[in-house]
Design an enzyme around this catalytic site. Structure first.
Site, PDB file in Angstrom:
ATOM      1  N   MET A 158       3.947   6.723  -4.398  1.00 16.27           N
ATOM      2  CA  MET A 158       3.205   6.489  -3.165  1.00 16.27           C
ATOM      3  C   MET A 158       2.015   5.549  -3.358  1.00 16.27           C
ATOM      4  O   MET A 158       1.350   5.211  -2.383  1.00 16.27           O
ATOM      5  CB  MET A 158       2.768   7.815  -2.534  1.00 16.27           C
ATOM      6  CG  MET A 158       3.891   8.534  -1.790  1.00 16.27           C
ATOM      7  SD  MET A 158       4.915   7.471  -0.684  1.00 16.27           S
ATOM      8  CE  MET A 158       3.674   6.878   0.477  1.00 16.27           C
ATOM      9  N   ASP A 159       1.716   5.148  -4.580  1.00 20.45           N
ATOM     10  CA  ASP A 159       0.785   4.028  -4.741  1.00 20.45           C
ATOM     11  C   ASP A 159       1.528   2.734  -4.421  1.00 20.45           C
ATOM     12  O   ASP A 159       1.040   1.890  -3.682  1.00 20.45           O
ATOM     13  CB  ASP A 159       0.246   3.952  -6.175  1.00 20.45           C
ATOM     14  CG  ASP A 159      -0.920   4.905  -6.399  1.00 20.45           C
ATOM     15  OD1 ASP A 159      -1.175   5.752  -5.527  1.00 20.45           O
ATOM     16  OD2 ASP A 159      -1.576   4.805  -7.448  1.00 20.45           O
ATOM     17  N   ASP A 160       2.721   2.596  -4.981  1.00 16.45           N
ATOM     18  CA  ASP A 160       3.534   1.410  -4.685  1.00 16.45           C
ATOM     19  C   ASP A 160       3.874   1.359  -3.197  1.00 16.45           C
ATOM     20  O   ASP A 160       3.719   0.336  -2.535  1.00 16.45           O
ATOM     21  CB  ASP A 160       4.854   1.443  -5.479  1.00 16.45           C
ATOM     22  CG  ASP A 160       4.629   1.340  -6.983  1.00 16.45           C
ATOM     23  OD1 ASP A 160       3.491   1.073  -7.401  1.00 16.45           O
ATOM     24  OD2 ASP A 160       5.598   1.536  -7.733  1.00 16.45           O
TER      25      ASP A 160
ATOM     26  N   GLN B   8      -2.101   7.414   2.381  1.00 19.95           N
ATOM     27  CA  GLN B   8      -1.046   7.596   1.376  1.00 19.95           C
ATOM     28  C   GLN B   8      -0.187   8.833   1.638  1.00 19.95           C
ATOM     29  O   GLN B   8       1.040   8.762   1.625  1.00 19.95           O
ATOM     30  CB  GLN B   8      -1.724   7.706   0.007  1.00 19.95           C
ATOM     31  CG  GLN B   8      -0.774   7.669  -1.152  1.00 19.95           C
ATOM     32  CD  GLN B   8      -1.514   7.665  -2.476  1.00 19.95           C
ATOM     33  OE1 GLN B   8      -2.576   8.274  -2.612  1.00 19.95           O
ATOM     34  NE2 GLN B   8      -0.968   6.980  -3.454  1.00 19.95           N
TER      35      GLN B   8
END
Lengths: 438, 411
Positions: free
Chosen positions: A175-177, A207
């Site tokens: 979920m960063d990407d 996020q």
């Protein structure tokens, strides 16, 4: 004359740090936007700590490999936004820009005096994208996230693993990407609307929130059918269905077998290939490539679904005799779906498709040398998408921006270094900073 | 009523299960997305789960979810009349989004070069498993296969096991669609300035290969291969566990940011002490970093694990977050309906299915677009639901012409 780029003449003031925000602006830069990354060395969390500095190289603010890949196509302005003078300079920059983006906790920018209402006073049609953990509204807006926590709370982690075992989850900050993707998508959508209506807006991306819609069919199976994912046989590992449990769709396409990862020669850690046969025809072709007759007990799809342990052992008795790329080539040539499990090394060195498409292209970084950098997964016919600048060293473009763009004098720049606006007064300067002050 | 940010945009979608999420992303933000399906409906209508477990092309919940805010028409592109109607629609469209195998639209005479002749501002985005060129161009795939080739599986699994695991949920398609959306919007931003359209060649394999965070950097800068670990990050060597079982049988992700040190051990002691579970953590010896380092197992596998095991997962999650720990409960999707924060944000949407006389709760927006709301404008189209509306209402065909097209199999 070089071809135009899609986001030519768009300037982005980028307060983002760590991964999700910088991953968003990386792509805006690859499409031609000018990204001004505002950083401060005392509160930097994307450059340090670094676990990707090459062996034998000193770990500094400028030697993180992961930072270098995440921050191509940007300029860096070192600026203490928490000082009145620094804030004034940030406002002057915002007045000349199209987009403000940040991924702090929900109240940080507002507390600096740069909430959306303030931004509108500086630049009435600004597109402001905030990328927080939980969003700027709602009872838990102050909660914080890392990728793994957003993944856990949103339901993603739970849906990865083997039945009866703890969740295997995702082995990185997916979920960063993906949060970064949504950040970039919000910016582009906001810019399109601004260009067509003249109106800016605040887009509140988060996020944890962006992860929830990725569970669509599982959520509808609950809201429409009352079926829970907390059930025997779920999640079904790499299979579409776990034998011996109630037959249900497990949100990975049609319910078919074989559908799994199989060990391949020479049985190393990443020597696996995946095979899926959605039809009887494809299964027959698999058997043909294997050079075997189909055993009677695997004749129909329902037979194969019911006896997957035996079926998988039968397939694996063949896959272990060959290398994963060899298997894939043979099966795909026969019209059978198969793909190797690929490590990072496989993708960079061994994947003929990614090589053909130029996915990893070398670029020179002043401290890290010539290294391959990840490229966009799409090509645009009229406006090339490409990496044009290596990741900036911290504050590398401070003079360019302060003097060249904002029109301050060289004496102003030096005064700002003396009074702690552009760099902490007690912190040693890097060589390139000494040079810009000469 | 205020409209979404993409209101006024006309999109023609020719997509199967690999791409229909992209059309949803556009449609829920206000674009008028017309989904063009073969007569009888796109094959992905056969993917379950189905409403009340009754398989039917109009009851696929997967299709329902990924096709909200679209209108649907049936058009056979293998038929000359079907192709002619498509050309007319494409002449007025802003975007054509397609997921056919490479070269297929060209083979029908409907490729980008041909369509742009009538519409130079057209943005045509093709999303395919591997892109339009290259040695794997014609390979067939599934979501699982992409997670293998893209590197996702090499990073997901269990401590002490070498079995790679692919998360469920169709994420290869999500990754491809996120990038396709990005490319389409960038092309539209450019078009809003230049008036010029263009062709986009997007690859799901490349999108997946880009979505494994630091794995590529670990290899490029350090030559490292990463190991798979239970519920936490891949790493070059084993790291501290972060997943703990709570009292109610639900797991909690409890990472200690930056690793254990005297400062966060003190904070942990305060949190656990409030529940009478601090053990010896209040002892002054933990002010010494060396003692903390030597006590990692005692603190994490002993005290922290026991503390979490003494409370329901949601209580651990909120208690931790309220004291500044970035923790979360490992929820199942259905648990999210109870989440107060999502309720506060008006996340859940009720969508009418008038033909069934029922309504259902759908998940809402990934981000709040203040001033131009995200909205599900309608449930997914039934097979061929808007064929007459669009062909007669917009293209001006007569009812008799429509009947003839039906008879010839063009629609």
């Amino acid at each position: 004359m070089p071809p135009p780029r899609a986001l030519e003449n768009i300037r982005v003031v980028d307060f983002s740090w760590v991964r999700a925000g910088p991953w968003a602006t990386r792509w805006l830069g690859a499409m031609g936007a000018e990204i001004v990354k505002i950083e401060w060395p005392d509160s930097e969390r994307g450059r340090l700590p670094s676990s990707t500095t090459p062996q034998g190289m000193a770990t500094t603010l400028n030697t993180s490999g992961n930072f270098a890949d995440t921050n191509v196509n940007k300029k860096s302005l070192s600026l203490n936004v928490r000082s009145p003078k620094g804030l004034e300079i940030a406002k002057r920059l915002i007045a000349m820009s199209d987009v403000v983006i940040e991924n702090f906790s929900s109240r940080v920018l507002r507390n600096w005096g740069l909430g959306y209402e303030e931004l509108c006073k500086i630049k009435p049609d600004i597109v402001y994208v905030s990328m927080s953990g939980y969003g700027h509204t709602g009872r838990n807006h102050a909660y914080t996230t890392f990728g793994p926590v957003a993944q856990a709370v949103s339901g993603l982690t739970y849906q990865s693993g083997l039945p009866g075992q703890p969740p295997a989850g995702w082995g990185w900050s997916y979920m960063d990407d993906t949060g970064g993707m949504y950040g970039a998508m919000c910016v582009l959508t906001g810019l399109y609307r601004r260009n067509t209506t003249g109106q800016g807006q605040h887009i509140d991306q988060a996020q944890m929130i962006s992860a929830v819609p990725l569970n669509g069919p599982a959520l509808l199976d609950f809201t429409a059918n009352g079926r829970r994912t907390r059930r025997p046989g779920f999640p079904p590992g790499n299979r579409a269905y776990w034998p011996g449990t109630p037959l249900a769709n497990n949100f990975r396409g049609p319910t078919v077998a074989p559908h799994n990862a199989y060990r391949t020669h020479p049985l190393g850690y990443n020597d696996w290939c995946t095979i899926a046969c959605p039809t009887d025809d494809e299964f027959a072709r698999l058997a043909q490539v294997m050079g075997r007759d189909i055993p009677a007990e695997f004749a129909t799809m329902s037979d194969r679904l019911a006896q997957q342990d035996a079926l998988d052992a039968w397939v694996e008795s063949w896959t272990t005799t060959l290398g994963k790329y060899d298997i894939v080539e043979r099966l795909q040539a026969a019209g059978v779906r198969a793909m190797p499990v690929q490590s990072a090394e496989d993708r960079v060195e061994n994947d003929p498709q990614l090589r053909h498409r130029g996915m990893y292209r070398p670029m020179e970084h002043p401290d890290l040398g010539v290294r391959k950098v990840q490229n966009a997964p799409f090509a645009m016919s009229a406006t090339p998408v490409e990496n044009t600048l290596p990741a900036p060293r911290i504050g590398e473009h401070t003079r360019d921006i302060v003097e060249g763009l904002l029109g301050y004098s060289h004496d102003d720049l030096r005064a700002g270094f003396d009074d702690g606006t552009f760099w902490p007064t007690k912190r040693p300067l890097f060589d390139y900073q000494q040079e810009m002050l000469a | 009523m205020t409209e979404g940010p993409l209101s006024g945009l006309r999109v023609l979608e020719l997509a199967d299960e690999t791409g229909h999420f992209c059309g949803k992303l556009l449609g829920d933000l206000g674009a008028d997305v017309v989904k063009i399906e073969p007569p009888g409906g796109e094959l992905c209508r056969n993917i379950g789960p189905f409403l009340d477990d009754v398989p039917h092309p109009d009851r696929s919940l997967s299709f329902w979810y990924y096709n909200t805010s679209k209108r649907g028409i049936a058009l056979d592109l293998k038929n000359a009349d079907g192709r002619a109607l498509f050309r007319r629609l494409a002449a007025d469209a802003d975007v054509v989004f397609e997921t056919f195998r490479p070269g297929y639209l060209d083979s029908l005479g409907l490729g980008y070069e041909s369509l742009r002749a009538d519409n130079p501002a057209l943005v045509l985005c093709a999303l395919t498993p591997f892109g339009q060129t290259g040695p794997w161009r014609d390979y067939a795939t599934t979501d699982l296969l992409h997670m293998a080739a893209g590197g996702e599986m090499a990073s997901c699994g269990y401590d002490g096991s070498d079995v790679p695991i692919a998360p469920t949920g169709g994420h290869a398609w999500h990754m491809g669609c996120h990038y396709a959306y990005m490319a389409i919007m960038a092309a539209l931003v450019y078009r809003s300035v230049s008036g010029q359209g263009q062709y986009v060649d997007a690859s799901i394999h490349e999108a997946c290969a880009l979505t494994t965070e630091s794995a590529i950097a670990n290899y490029i800068y350090r030559g490292e291969t990463l190991i798979r670990q239970t519920g936490r990050h891949h790493a070059p060597a084993p790291t501290m566990r972060t997943q703990f079982l709570a009292k109610d049988g639900v797991y909690v992700t409890a990472l200690i940011s930056g690793g254990l040190n005297p400062r966060n051990v003190a904070a942990l002691a305060d949190l656990m002490d409030a529940h009478g579970m601090a053990g010896d953590l209040k002892d002054s010896k933990y002010a010494d970093p060396a003692v903390v380092a030597a006590s990692t197992e005692h603190i994490v596998d002993g005290l922290l694990a026991s503390f979490i095991a003494s409370l329901p997962a949601e209580d651990v999650y909120h208690a931790g977050q309220q004291r500044g720990f970035t923790w979360g409960a490992v929820r199942a999707p259905e648990d999210l309906l109870e989440d107060g924060h999502l309720q506060d944000r008006g996340f859940w949407k009720t969508v009418e299915h008038p033909e069934l006389g029922r309504h259902f709760v759908y998940p809402g927006e990934a981000a709040i677009y203040n001033g131009t709301p995200w909205a599900i404008s309608r449930r997914a189209p039934l097979v061929g639901e808007h064929t007459a509306d669009i062909l007669c209402g917009e293209l001006g065909l007569t009812q008799a012409a429509l009947a003839a097209l039906r008879e010839s199999g063009a629609i």
